[in-house]
Design a protein around this motif. Structure first.
Motif, PDB file in Angstrom:
ATOM      1  N   MET A 134       0.848  -1.185   0.000  1.00 16.52           N
ATOM      2  CA  MET A 134       0.000   0.000   0.000  1.00 16.52           C
ATOM      3  C   MET A 134       0.887   1.239   0.000  1.00 16.52           C
ATOM      4  SD  MET A 134      -3.351  -0.719   0.362  1.00 16.52           S
ATOM      5  CE  MET A 134      -4.079   0.515   1.433  1.00 16.52           C
ATOM      6  N   PRO A 135       0.356   2.382  -0.461  1.00 21.77           N
ATOM      7  CA  PRO A 135       1.153   3.612  -0.449  1.00 21.77           C
ATOM      8  C   PRO A 135       1.248   4.250   0.927  1.00 21.77           C
ATOM      9  CG  PRO A 135      -1.022   4.050  -1.334  1.00 21.77           C
ATOM     10  CD  PRO A 135      -0.937   2.557  -1.145  1.00 21.77           C
ATOM     11  N   GLY A 136       0.444   3.799   1.873  1.00 20.38           N
ATOM     12  CA  GLY A 136       0.486   4.400   3.202  1.00 20.38           C
ATOM     13  C   GLY A 136      -0.333   3.605   4.190  1.00 20.38           C
ATOM     14  N   HIS A 137      -0.324   4.026   5.438  1.00 23.09           N
ATOM     15  CA  HIS A 137      -1.055   3.351   6.511  1.00 23.09           C
ATOM     16  C   HIS A 137      -2.554   3.354   6.216  1.00 23.09           C
ATOM     17  CE1 HIS A 137      -2.189   2.076  10.531  1.00 23.09           C
ATOM     18  NE2 HIS A 137      -3.047   3.074  10.565  1.00 23.09           N
ATOM     19  N   SER A 138      -3.256   2.291   6.624  1.00 22.20           N
ATOM     20  CA  SER A 138      -4.687   2.204   6.324  1.00 22.20           C
ATOM     21  C   SER A 138      -5.469   1.734   7.541  1.00 22.20           C
ATOM     22  CB  SER A 138      -4.935   1.249   5.152  1.00 22.20           C
ATOM     23  OG  SER A 138      -4.516  -0.064   5.487  1.00 22.20           O
ATOM     24  N   GLU A 139      -6.733   2.093   7.563  1.00 20.65           N
ATOM     25  CA  GLU A 139      -7.699   1.638   8.563  1.00 20.65           C
ATOM     26  C   GLU A 139      -8.985   1.281   7.840  1.00 20.65           C
ATOM     27  OE1 GLU A 139      -7.394   1.080  11.736  1.00 20.65           O
ATOM     28  OE2 GLU A 139      -5.384   1.900  12.025  1.00 20.65           O
ATOM     29  N   GLY A 140      -9.645   0.194   8.287  1.00 20.90           N
ATOM     30  CA  GLY A 140     -10.881  -0.234   7.663  1.00 20.90           C
ATOM     31  C   GLY A 140     -12.098   0.213   8.443  1.00 20.90           C
ATOM     32  N   PHE A 141     -13.149   0.601   7.739  1.00 18.49           N
ATOM     33  CA  PHE A 141     -14.430   0.995   8.326  1.00 18.49           C
ATOM     34  C   PHE A 141     -15.535   0.407   7.456  1.00 18.49           C
ATOM     35  CE2 PHE A 141     -11.385   4.333   9.277  1.00 18.49           C
ATOM     36  CZ  PHE A 141     -11.504   4.466  10.653  1.00 18.49           C
ATOM     37  N   GLY A 142     -16.035  -0.776   7.791  1.00 16.74           N
ATOM     38  CA  GLY A 142     -17.059  -1.406   6.966  1.00 16.74           C
ATOM     39  C   GLY A 142     -16.494  -1.724   5.596  1.00 16.74           C
TER      40      GLY A 142
ATOM     41  N   ASP B  19      -0.002  14.175   6.147  1.00 11.78           N
ATOM     42  CA  ASP B  19      -0.368  13.083   5.258  1.00 11.78           C
ATOM     43  C   ASP B  19      -1.569  13.469   4.397  1.00 11.78           C
ATOM     44  OD1 ASP B  19       1.587  11.514   6.356  1.00 11.78           O
ATOM     45  OD2 ASP B  19       0.237  10.413   7.679  1.00 11.78           O
ATOM     46  N   LEU B  20      -1.632  12.852   3.208  1.00 11.59           N
ATOM     47  CA  LEU B  20      -2.819  12.960   2.362  1.00 11.59           C
ATOM     48  C   LEU B  20      -3.795  11.868   2.787  1.00 11.59           C
ATOM     49  CD1 LEU B  20      -1.069  13.383  -1.114  1.00 11.59           C
ATOM     50  CD2 LEU B  20      -1.963  15.190   0.373  1.00 11.59           C
TER      51      LEU B  20
ATOM     52  N   LEU C 155     -15.213   0.638   3.654  1.00 13.51           N
ATOM     53  CA  LEU C 155     -14.347   1.758   3.304  1.00 13.51           C
ATOM     54  C   LEU C 155     -12.947   1.520   3.844  1.00 13.51           C
ATOM     55  CD1 LEU C 155     -16.710   4.757   4.132  1.00 13.51           C
ATOM     56  CD2 LEU C 155     -16.165   3.852   1.857  1.00 13.51           C
ATOM     57  N   LEU C 156     -11.956   1.889   3.052  1.00 16.06           N
ATOM     58  CA  LEU C 156     -10.562   1.802   3.457  1.00 16.06           C
ATOM     59  C   LEU C 156     -10.006   3.222   3.511  1.00 16.06           C
ATOM     60  CD1 LEU C 156      -8.353  -0.366   4.068  1.00 16.06           C
ATOM     61  CD2 LEU C 156      -7.586  -0.033   1.710  1.00 16.06           C
ATOM     62  N   LEU C 157      -9.595   3.647   4.706  1.00 17.21           N
ATOM     63  CA  LEU C 157      -8.990   4.964   4.893  1.00 17.21           C
ATOM     64  C   LEU C 157      -7.478   4.805   4.769  1.00 17.21           C
ATOM     65  CD1 LEU C 157      -9.361   7.976   5.804  1.00 17.21           C
ATOM     66  CD2 LEU C 157      -8.907   7.146   8.119  1.00 17.21           C
ATOM     67  N   VAL C 158      -6.875   5.507   3.822  1.00 11.91           N
ATOM     68  CA  VAL C 158      -5.439   5.396   3.574  1.00 11.91           C
ATOM     69  C   VAL C 158      -4.783   6.743   3.844  1.00 11.91           C
ATOM     70  CG1 VAL C 158      -3.649   4.755   1.922  1.00 11.91           C
ATOM     71  CG2 VAL C 158      -5.910   3.669   1.786  1.00 11.91           C
ATOM     72  N   LEU C 159      -3.746   6.739   4.680  1.00 10.94           N
ATOM     73  CA  LEU C 159      -2.959   7.937   4.970  1.00 10.94           C
ATOM     74  C   LEU C 159      -1.661   7.840   4.179  1.00 10.94           C
ATOM     75  CD1 LEU C 159      -3.466   8.135   8.840  1.00 10.94           C
ATOM     76  CD2 LEU C 159      -4.782   9.276   7.053  1.00 10.94           C
ATOM     77  N   ILE C 160      -1.518   8.694   3.181  1.00 17.82           N
ATOM     78  CA  ILE C 160      -0.368   8.645   2.279  1.00 17.82           C
ATOM     79  C   ILE C 160       0.604   9.759   2.653  1.00 17.82           C
ATOM     80  CG2 ILE C 160       0.379   8.731  -0.123  1.00 17.82           C
ATOM     81  CD1 ILE C 160      -2.477   7.933  -0.899  1.00 17.82           C
ATOM     82  N   PRO C 161       1.866   9.424   2.944  1.00 21.61           N
ATOM     83  CA  PRO C 161       2.844  10.479   3.255  1.00 21.61           C
ATOM     84  C   PRO C 161       2.914  11.501   2.128  1.00 21.61           C
ATOM     85  CG  PRO C 161       3.753   8.322   3.753  1.00 21.61           C
ATOM     86  CD  PRO C 161       2.456   8.089   3.011  1.00 21.61           C
ATOM     87  N   SER C 162       2.800  12.764   2.480  1.00 20.30           N
ATOM     88  CA  SER C 162       2.793  13.827   1.484  1.00 20.30           C
ATOM     89  C   SER C 162       4.214  14.285   1.185  1.00 20.30           C
ATOM     90  CB  SER C 162       1.970  15.017   1.984  1.00 20.30           C
ATOM     91  OG  SER C 162       2.079  16.108   1.099  1.00 20.30           O
ATOM     92  N   ARG C 163       4.475  14.507  -0.086  1.00 17.28           N
ATOM     93  CA  ARG C 163       5.769  15.073  -0.492  1.00 17.28           C
ATOM     94  C   ARG C 163       5.579  16.486  -1.034  1.00 17.28           C
ATOM     95  NH1 ARG C 163       5.821   9.684  -1.785  1.00 17.28           N
ATOM     96  NH2 ARG C 163       7.549   8.463  -0.940  1.00 17.28           N
ATOM     97  N   GLN C 164       4.399  17.041  -0.778  1.00 20.80           N
ATOM     98  CA  GLN C 164       4.101  18.371  -1.288  1.00 20.80           C
ATOM     99  C   GLN C 164       4.498  19.417  -0.249  1.00 20.80           C
ATOM    100  OE1 GLN C 164      -0.021  18.422  -2.339  1.00 20.80           O
ATOM    101  NE2 GLN C 164       0.158  16.799  -3.862  1.00 20.80           N
ATOM    102  N   GLY C 165       5.333  20.313  -0.661  1.00 15.44           N
ATOM    103  CA  GLY C 165       5.744  21.386   0.227  1.00 15.44           C
ATOM    104  C   GLY C 165       6.988  21.024   1.027  1.00 15.44           C
ATOM    105  N   PRO C 166       7.708  22.028   1.511  1.00 16.37           N
ATOM    106  CA  PRO C 166       8.931  21.790   2.269  1.00 16.37           C
ATOM    107  C   PRO C 166       8.600  21.367   3.707  1.00 16.37           C
ATOM    108  CG  PRO C 166       8.469  24.130   2.152  1.00 16.37           C
ATOM    109  CD  PRO C 166       7.423  23.459   1.310  1.00 16.37           C
TER     110      PRO C 166
END
Length: 203
Positions: free
Chosen positions: A147-155, A183-184, A157-168
């Motif tokens: 996966m591109p990032g950490h995830s949590e399941g809700f029924g 994170d995104l 739905l899959l919630l994915v937290l993707i590390p952001s590389r946008q911005g310093p």
């Protein structure tokens, strides 16, 4: 060592103690039940316990889970699926099926890719190894992928937290060090996804 398991009713604003018998992780809801592990003695492997979450009355574990409870270190539940791991092998069970099924086994002898912190979203089971990217397994095809990032399941739905590389990076004003951009957050309706394709030469 001493521990207690408390349940708090948000609607009634009441609290009850369900166990003082060395309850420990995993503690999970499988509504209307609550499942947790109780240590026989400090430092020993626990035994799983299931109770009615509203009354506290003991309830027998599903037979496939009871048969494997010596190997349950990580546990996740949903209405349609139970998933557990001893850190090395991932097993799943669907209500109505006579036995649990081993769907994935880690290959290395180290703990870098241990199967831990399980979560369920529909037919998907994901986990976070200590030193590898998050992994998701599709119980329909038996395939796994990173996966591109950490995830949590809700029924479903899959919630994915993707590390952001946008911005310093920004400076933390409290700890006086740089930290990464936030994170995104992505919410994935897994029911709309086709099964992961099977591996070449596999299922």
């Amino acid at each position: 060592m001493h521990s207690e398991l408390h349940v708090y009713d948000l609607a009634r604003r009441t609290e009850r103690i369900l166990s003082t018998n060395l309850p420990t992780y995993p503690v999970v809801f499988r509504w209307p039940y609550l499942i947790w592990s109780e240590l026989q003695a400090p430092g020993q492997r626990g035994q799983l316990v299931m109770v009615d979450a509203q009354t506290g009355a003991p309830v027998p574990l599903p037979a496939p889970l009871a048969a494997h409870q010596r190997h349950v270190v990580w546990l996740a539940t949903s209405p349609d699926l139970l998933a557990w791991s001893d850190g090395r092998t991932l097993r799943v069970w669907r209500p109505g099926h006579p036995e649990a099924q081993a769907i994935f086994q880690k290959r290395s002898r180290t703990d870098d890719d241990a199967i831990q912190f399980l979560t369920i979203a529909g037919p998907l089971v994901s986990w976070q190894p200590p030193a590898r990217p998050p992994i998701v397994a599709d119980t329909r095809s038996g395939s796994v992928t990173e996966m591109p990032g950490h995830s949590e399941g809700f029924g479903d739905l899959l919630l994915v937290l993707i590390p952001s590389r946008q911005g310093p990076p920004e400076m933390d004003p409290v700890f006086d060090h740089l930290f990464a951009p936030p994170d995104l957050v992505r919410l994935v309706p897994v029911a709309a996804l086709p099964p992961l394709p099977g591996c070449e030469g596999g299922p």
